[in-house]
Structure formats: structure tokens, C-alpha cells
Design a protein around this motif. Sequence first.
Motif, PDB file in Angstrom:
ATOM      1  N   ARG A  20     -41.572  24.851 103.722  1.00  0.00           N
ATOM      2  CA  ARG A  20     -40.352  25.140 102.974  1.00  0.00           C
ATOM      3  C   ARG A  20     -40.735  25.354 101.516  1.00  0.00           C
ATOM      4  O   ARG A  20     -41.698  24.784 101.031  1.00  0.00           O
ATOM      5  CB  ARG A  20     -39.360  23.980 103.076  1.00  0.00           C
ATOM      6  CG  ARG A  20     -38.706  23.879 104.423  1.00  0.00           C
ATOM      7  CD  ARG A  20     -37.637  22.804 104.479  1.00  0.00           C
ATOM      8  NE  ARG A  20     -36.741  22.747 103.329  1.00  0.00           N
ATOM      9  CZ  ARG A  20     -35.730  23.587 103.086  1.00  0.00           C
ATOM     10  NH1 ARG A  20     -35.496  24.562 103.913  1.00  0.00           N
ATOM     11  NH2 ARG A  20     -34.966  23.441 102.030  1.00  0.00           N
ATOM     12  N   ALA A  21     -39.974  26.174 100.841  1.00  0.00           N
ATOM     13  CA  ALA A  21     -40.208  26.432  99.416  1.00  0.00           C
ATOM     14  C   ALA A  21     -38.861  26.405  98.701  1.00  0.00           C
ATOM     15  O   ALA A  21     -37.803  26.551  99.317  1.00  0.00           O
ATOM     16  CB  ALA A  21     -40.893  27.777  99.224  1.00  0.00           C
ATOM     17  N   ALA A  22     -38.912  26.221  97.391  1.00  0.00           N
ATOM     18  CA  ALA A  22     -37.685  26.128  96.595  1.00  0.00           C
ATOM     19  C   ALA A  22     -36.961  27.460  96.506  1.00  0.00           C
ATOM     20  O   ALA A  22     -35.732  27.509  96.504  1.00  0.00           O
ATOM     21  CB  ALA A  22     -38.012  25.614  95.196  1.00  0.00           C
ATOM     22  N   ASN A  23     -37.720  28.572  96.443  1.00  0.00           N
ATOM     23  CA  ASN A  23     -37.085  29.881  96.311  1.00  0.00           C
ATOM     24  C   ASN A  23     -38.028  30.974  96.826  1.00  0.00           C
ATOM     25  O   ASN A  23     -39.177  30.707  97.164  1.00  0.00           O
ATOM     26  CB  ASN A  23     -36.672  30.148  94.859  1.00  0.00           C
ATOM     27  CG  ASN A  23     -37.846  30.011  93.903  1.00  0.00           C
ATOM     28  OD1 ASN A  23     -38.933  30.504  94.150  1.00  0.00           O
ATOM     29  ND2 ASN A  23     -37.619  29.311  92.795  1.00  0.00           N
ATOM     30  N   VAL A  24     -37.531  32.192  96.879  1.00  0.00           N
ATOM     31  CA  VAL A  24     -38.308  33.318  97.410  1.00  0.00           C
ATOM     32  C   VAL A  24     -39.542  33.586  96.556  1.00  0.00           C
ATOM     33  O   VAL A  24     -40.632  33.803  97.080  1.00  0.00           O
ATOM     34  CB  VAL A  24     -37.425  34.585  97.510  1.00  0.00           C
ATOM     35  CG1 VAL A  24     -38.257  35.800  97.879  1.00  0.00           C
ATOM     36  CG2 VAL A  24     -36.311  34.379  98.521  1.00  0.00           C
ATOM     37  N   ARG A  25     -39.386  33.544  95.254  1.00  0.00           N
ATOM     38  CA  ARG A  25     -40.519  33.835  94.360  1.00  0.00           C
ATOM     39  C   ARG A  25     -41.676  32.856  94.575  1.00  0.00           C
ATOM     40  O   ARG A  25     -42.834  33.254  94.680  1.00  0.00           O
ATOM     41  CB  ARG A  25     -40.021  33.774  92.918  1.00  0.00           C
ATOM     42  CG  ARG A  25     -41.040  34.208  91.911  1.00  0.00           C
ATOM     43  CD  ARG A  25     -40.404  34.294  90.544  1.00  0.00           C
ATOM     44  NE  ARG A  25     -41.418  34.249  89.523  1.00  0.00           N
ATOM     45  CZ  ARG A  25     -41.200  33.912  88.288  1.00  0.00           C
ATOM     46  NH1 ARG A  25     -39.996  33.594  87.892  1.00  0.00           N
ATOM     47  NH2 ARG A  25     -42.174  33.904  87.411  1.00  0.00           N
ATOM     48  N   GLN A  26     -41.350  31.564  94.656  1.00  0.00           N
ATOM     49  CA  GLN A  26     -42.378  30.551  94.885  1.00  0.00           C
ATOM     50  C   GLN A  26     -43.036  30.746  96.245  1.00  0.00           C
ATOM     51  O   GLN A  26     -44.261  30.653  96.374  1.00  0.00           O
ATOM     52  CB  GLN A  26     -41.759  29.156  94.803  1.00  0.00           C
ATOM     53  CG  GLN A  26     -42.746  28.041  95.060  1.00  0.00           C
ATOM     54  CD  GLN A  26     -42.070  26.686  95.199  1.00  0.00           C
ATOM     55  OE1 GLN A  26     -41.005  26.587  95.792  1.00  0.00           O
ATOM     56  NE2 GLN A  26     -42.674  25.666  94.640  1.00  0.00           N
ATOM     57  N   SER A  82     -43.723  35.694 106.414  1.00  0.00           N
ATOM     58  CA  SER A  82     -42.317  36.048 106.273  1.00  0.00           C
ATOM     59  C   SER A  82     -41.576  34.909 105.582  1.00  0.00           C
ATOM     60  O   SER A  82     -41.915  33.741 105.740  1.00  0.00           O
ATOM     61  CB  SER A  82     -41.678  36.342 107.630  1.00  0.00           C
ATOM     62  OG  SER A  82     -41.606  35.175 108.411  1.00  0.00           O
ATOM     63  N   VAL A  83     -40.583  35.283 104.792  1.00  0.00           N
ATOM     64  CA  VAL A  83     -39.747  34.340 104.058  1.00  0.00           C
ATOM     65  C   VAL A  83     -38.314  34.569 104.502  1.00  0.00           C
ATOM     66  O   VAL A  83     -37.809  35.689 104.425  1.00  0.00           O
ATOM     67  CB  VAL A  83     -39.869  34.573 102.531  1.00  0.00           C
ATOM     68  CG1 VAL A  83     -38.964  33.623 101.773  1.00  0.00           C
ATOM     69  CG2 VAL A  83     -41.309  34.430 102.076  1.00  0.00           C
ATOM     70  N   THR A  84     -37.669  33.511 104.991  1.00  0.00           N
ATOM     71  CA  THR A  84     -36.289  33.628 105.448  1.00  0.00           C
ATOM     72  C   THR A  84     -35.463  32.469 104.904  1.00  0.00           C
ATOM     73  O   THR A  84     -35.965  31.356 104.778  1.00  0.00           O
ATOM     74  CB  THR A  84     -36.204  33.596 106.987  1.00  0.00           C
ATOM     75  OG1 THR A  84     -36.865  32.422 107.469  1.00  0.00           O
ATOM     76  CG2 THR A  84     -36.848  34.812 107.606  1.00  0.00           C
ATOM     77  N   PRO A  85     -34.178  32.711 104.596  1.00  0.00           N
ATOM     78  CA  PRO A  85     -33.310  31.602 104.204  1.00  0.00           C
ATOM     79  C   PRO A  85     -33.050  30.728 105.430  1.00  0.00           C
ATOM     80  O   PRO A  85     -33.018  31.225 106.557  1.00  0.00           O
ATOM     81  CB  PRO A  85     -32.030  32.297 103.727  1.00  0.00           C
ATOM     82  CG  PRO A  85     -32.066  33.651 104.319  1.00  0.00           C
ATOM     83  CD  PRO A  85     -33.499  33.994 104.569  1.00  0.00           C
ATOM     84  N   ASP A  86     -32.907  29.424 105.210  1.00  0.00           N
ATOM     85  CA  ASP A  86     -32.681  28.542 106.359  1.00  0.00           C
ATOM     86  C   ASP A  86     -31.369  27.771 106.257  1.00  0.00           C
ATOM     87  O   ASP A  86     -31.184  26.770 106.931  1.00  0.00           O
ATOM     88  CB  ASP A  86     -33.859  27.603 106.560  1.00  0.00           C
ATOM     89  CG  ASP A  86     -34.021  26.604 105.448  1.00  0.00           C
ATOM     90  OD1 ASP A  86     -33.344  26.742 104.419  1.00  0.00           O
ATOM     91  OD2 ASP A  86     -34.828  25.673 105.605  1.00  0.00           O
ATOM     92  N   GLY A  87     -30.472  28.220 105.415  1.00  0.00           N
ATOM     93  CA  GLY A  87     -29.171  27.580 105.320  1.00  0.00           C
ATOM     94  C   GLY A  87     -29.109  26.439 104.319  1.00  0.00           C
ATOM     95  O   GLY A  87     -28.038  25.978 103.974  1.00  0.00           O
ATOM     96  N   GLY A  88     -30.245  25.980 103.835  1.00  0.00           N
ATOM     97  CA  GLY A  88     -30.288  24.909 102.852  1.00  0.00           C
ATOM     98  C   GLY A  88     -30.486  25.479 101.465  1.00  0.00           C
ATOM     99  O   GLY A  88     -30.329  26.672 101.233  1.00  0.00           O
TER     100      GLY A  88
END
Length: 86
Positions: free
Chosen positions: A62-68, A37-43
Motif C-alpha cells: 500500500r502507498a499513500a498516493n499515486v505519486r509515491q 500497477s497502481v489501483t485505488p482500494d477504497g481507502g
Amino acid sequence: MLPSHGYQGFRTAPIPSGWVQTGERWALWYNGRETASVTPDGGPGVRLWMEGQKMWQVKEVRAANVRQSKRYAERWCAVRLYPDLP
């Protein structure tokens, strides 16, 4: 008696497969279970959670963006779910 060819039990929705988006969250479904799962973490980036074939094969990064993060999850989970493939 119900015909056996069309009865699906209580499940009314199809079993998800592949990437499924719910709001800002993305989930990777394989074989009837959520494997990543990929979720935004506020950063500025996103948080990625992945689970391999065994419960102890869990990884959070952590990743730079959803695609990565989706690319990384697909590769990481594939190695754990299909260890015999090159």
C-alpha cells in the motif's frame, strides 16, 4: 505476398511503454509486458502490485498516493530487471 518491412501482424495499437493510465488505474509497461500497477482500494491510499523478472518476484504493498507508489514501483522493478546496474 505482403512487404515484410511494414507488416505488424494483427496488432493495430502500438506496444505500450512507461506509465499508462486507464481510468483510475496506472500500469507500468516494460518490454511489452505490465510490470506494475497502481489501483485505488477504497481507502485513503492506493494498492501497488509489482512483478520482477521472475514470476515469484511479485510484491503487493500500500502507498499513500499515486505519486509515491509510482516512484517506489520504478525503483523496485528496476532493481529486479537490471540486477547488474549499481
